[in-house]
Scaffold this active site. Sequence first.
Site, PDB file in Angstrom:
ATOM      1  N   PHE A 139       3.237 -35.916 -41.130  1.00 52.39           N
ATOM      2  CA  PHE A 139       2.459 -34.932 -40.363  1.00 52.39           C
ATOM      3  C   PHE A 139       2.426 -35.231 -38.866  1.00 52.39           C
ATOM      4  CE2 PHE A 139       0.513 -35.328 -44.629  1.00 52.39           C
ATOM      5  CZ  PHE A 139       0.866 -34.089 -45.130  1.00 52.39           C
TER       6      PHE A 139
ATOM      7  N   ASP B 191       5.801 -54.978 -30.079  1.00 55.36           N
ATOM      8  CA  ASP B 191       6.936 -55.640 -29.435  1.00 55.36           C
ATOM      9  C   ASP B 191       6.381 -56.564 -28.356  1.00 55.36           C
ATOM     10  OD1 ASP B 191       9.258 -56.487 -28.298  1.00 55.36           O
ATOM     11  OD2 ASP B 191       9.891 -54.528 -27.551  1.00 55.36           O
TER      12      ASP B 191
ATOM     13  N   TYR C 228      -9.719 -37.253 -43.574  1.00 57.07           N
ATOM     14  CA  TYR C 228     -10.053 -38.494 -42.877  1.00 57.07           C
ATOM     15  C   TYR C 228      -9.898 -38.369 -41.370  1.00 57.07           C
ATOM     16  CZ  TYR C 228     -11.149 -41.900 -46.468  1.00 57.07           C
ATOM     17  OH  TYR C 228     -11.791 -42.607 -47.453  1.00 57.07           O
TER      18      TYR C 228
ATOM     19  N   ASP D  26       1.086 -40.438 -43.484  1.00 56.15           N
ATOM     20  CA  ASP D  26       0.631 -39.403 -42.557  1.00 56.15           C
ATOM     21  C   ASP D  26       1.419 -39.339 -41.255  1.00 56.15           C
ATOM     22  OD1 ASP D  26      -1.485 -38.399 -44.163  1.00 56.15           O
ATOM     23  OD2 ASP D  26      -2.710 -40.111 -43.620  1.00 56.15           O
TER      24      ASP D  26
END
Length: 649
Positions: free
Chosen positions: A312, A460, A396, A308
Amino acid sequence: MKIRILTLIFLLQCVFNLGLHFHPLDPLTPQEINKTSFIVKKSHLGTLKDLTFHYLDLEEPNKTHVLQWLSSKKPPQPPRRRSLVVVRAGGQTHELIIDLTSGKIASSRIYTGHGFPSFTFIELFKASKLPLTYPSFKKSILDRSLNISEVSCIPFSVGWYGETITRREVKASCFYRDGSVNVFTRPIEGITITIDVDSMKVVKYSDRFRKPIPDKEGNDFRTKHKPFPFSCNVSDTGFKILGNKIKWANWKFHVGFTARAGITISTASVLDTRTKRFRRVMYRGHLSETFVPYMDPTYDWYFRTFMDIGEFGFGRSAVNLQPLIDCPQNAASLDGYVAGPDGAAQRMSNVMCVFEKNGYGASFRHTEINVPGQVITSGEADISLVVRMVATLGNYDYIVDWEFKKNGAIRVGVDLTGVLEVKATSYTSNEQITKNTYGTLVAKNTIAINHDHYLTYYLDLDIDGNGNSLVKAKLKTVRVTDVHNKTSSPRKSYWTVVKETAKTEADGRVRLGSEAVELLIVNPQKKTKIGNTVGYRLIPEHLPVTSLLTDDDYPEIRASYTKYPVWVTAYNRSEKWAGGFYSDRSRGDDGLAVWSSRNREIENKDIVMWYNVGFHHIPYQEDFPVMPTLHGGFTLRPSNFFDNDPLIA
C-alpha cells in the site's frame, strides 16, 4: 532597463538559493514528477488505455558520487537527476528509468518475476465499491435485513499460498455502519468477495454463514476532551530548515518523504566539538517494510498477513498531522509530494512535523558531596529534536519518530494505536466459549484476533566513513582462580567482555536475548585519542520479538526476515526493501533473507544494519474501542565515538 535588472537579480537569487539548499538526495519535485509522467506518456506506453503509475521516485544516485559532492568545498556537477518508475499497462509491469536532465528514457524493461507493485488508491476505492453493485452480495445483505446504504467494504491484500500462477487480487470484507464511525468494529461475518484488480471484477463469491453484528453502542473512538495546548520550544537556538536540510544543536541531516517509506533521513552527521567538524553517522535510514500476520487460520481470515509498505505504501498512507494531538503548536510542518495513479504530482500537506522536545528529565546530572564544605550539583535538561509522521493503514495508526539527541544518539520510535481488527461471534461471555477463537472476547459478539507487528528499519550507518564492521561485545562470566595469591580477592566470579567481529553476512544474522551481548557498528580504521575503536551501539527498547510461525508457513516464507531481529548485510544500492521490491503476492525469492544468504563479506566494508521492531499483540478489553498507544523502538548511541561526553563542551 531597471525592471530587467531587478528581474535578473531575482533570477540570480533563485539560482543561488537553489544551489544553497540543493541536496542530491532531495525527493523529486512536483515539476520532476510531472516531467517523468509526461515522458512516460509520450512513449509507446502512452497508447495503452490502462496505463497506471504505481511507483515514481528518485532513482537514488551513486553513493560515492553523493559523498564526493557533499564533501567537496567547491561542489562539482551534482549527480544527474533520474527517476525510477513502475507502471502497469497491458496487463504487464513495466520498469523505466527516466533521465530528467536529457528528458529521455534511460532504460525500460518488462518485469516478469514474482509479485506485483503496490495498489493505487483508485484501485482500492473501486474495489471497495464493487460489492455494493454485485447482485449476489446485494441479495446477501437483503437476506440479513440490512440496509446496503449503510455498508462499507474494505479490500485486503491476499498474500501467496503456493499458487503457481497468481493475479492481482484483493478480498473485500464488509462492515455495517448503521450510524457508527468505528467501521472496523461491526463486521458482516461469513461473506468473502475475491476481486481481480486488473479487470475490476468479482471472480469468486461465498456466503457461508452468519453471526450477530456487534452492537454499535460503546464503540465510538472519539474523545470528548479538547486537546490541551502544549509547546516544546525549549532552547534558545531552535532549529533551521533549509530546503530539505535540517540543522539543530550539534546535528545536521537531510529529511525526505517518499510514497513507499514515508520519512527518510539521510547524511546525518554530528559535530565533534573538539575538532569543530561534523562526523558521519548515517547515510540513509527509513522504514523498509511492515509485516502484520493475523493468527486466525480459518477460511475468512487466513490471508490477512499484510506487508503494508510494499502493498500500500507508508507515505501514501500518511495523514495530515493534527495540531495539539500529533505535534506541539510550535512545530514546523513539512509537505510531501507523491505521484497519483495518473502520474500527476500530488501534494500531501502537513504530513511531517519537526519540533524540539523536552523530555522533562536529565541528559546527565551529578551531585558531589565529597568536596569539603560544598555540595555541587550540575546537569543538563534532556532536550531533543523530533521528526514525526503518522501513517494510517486500515485500522492501525503508526506514529513514527526520528529523535536526535545532543549526546550524539539517534532514538527511533514507533507508537501503535488505532482500532482492533475484529470478527463477529455469537459469544457474549467468556463462559460460553467452547473452542479456539484465535483471539480475545473484548466486547459482546466481538473477538479481537491475535496478531503480530514487525516494522523493519533500514539503517545504512557510515560511522566516520564507509569502512565499518559489526562487533558483538559478549559478556562472559569468569571464575576467580587465583586462590594461591595471599592478597587475592574473596570474590568468586566476575564478567568480562569478549569481542567478536562478524566476517560474513551469516555472522550478521543475530538473535538477541539468549545471551548478554551488545552490538556495535565500528570503524576499525578510526580510533579515539587513547586508542579505542570508534563506533555506535544498538540499544533495543524492549526484548526483541521474532516470528513464531513455522518456516514452511507461506506468510513466513514471504517474510522470513522476521526470524532474526538484527541483520547486517553488504551495502547494495538496490537492496532497500526487506520484503522485496514487489511485495504484493511475493513468494520470498527476493528480499533481505535472500540477499543475506549470499554470505558476502561485511568486515571493514560498507554495510547496512536492519532492525525489526516487533510486537506479539494479544488484545485486551482496554484496547477496545480504540487502542492506547503501544511503544517500541531502539537507540543508536555513540560508543567510543567521542573522546568524552559531548554534552560537556
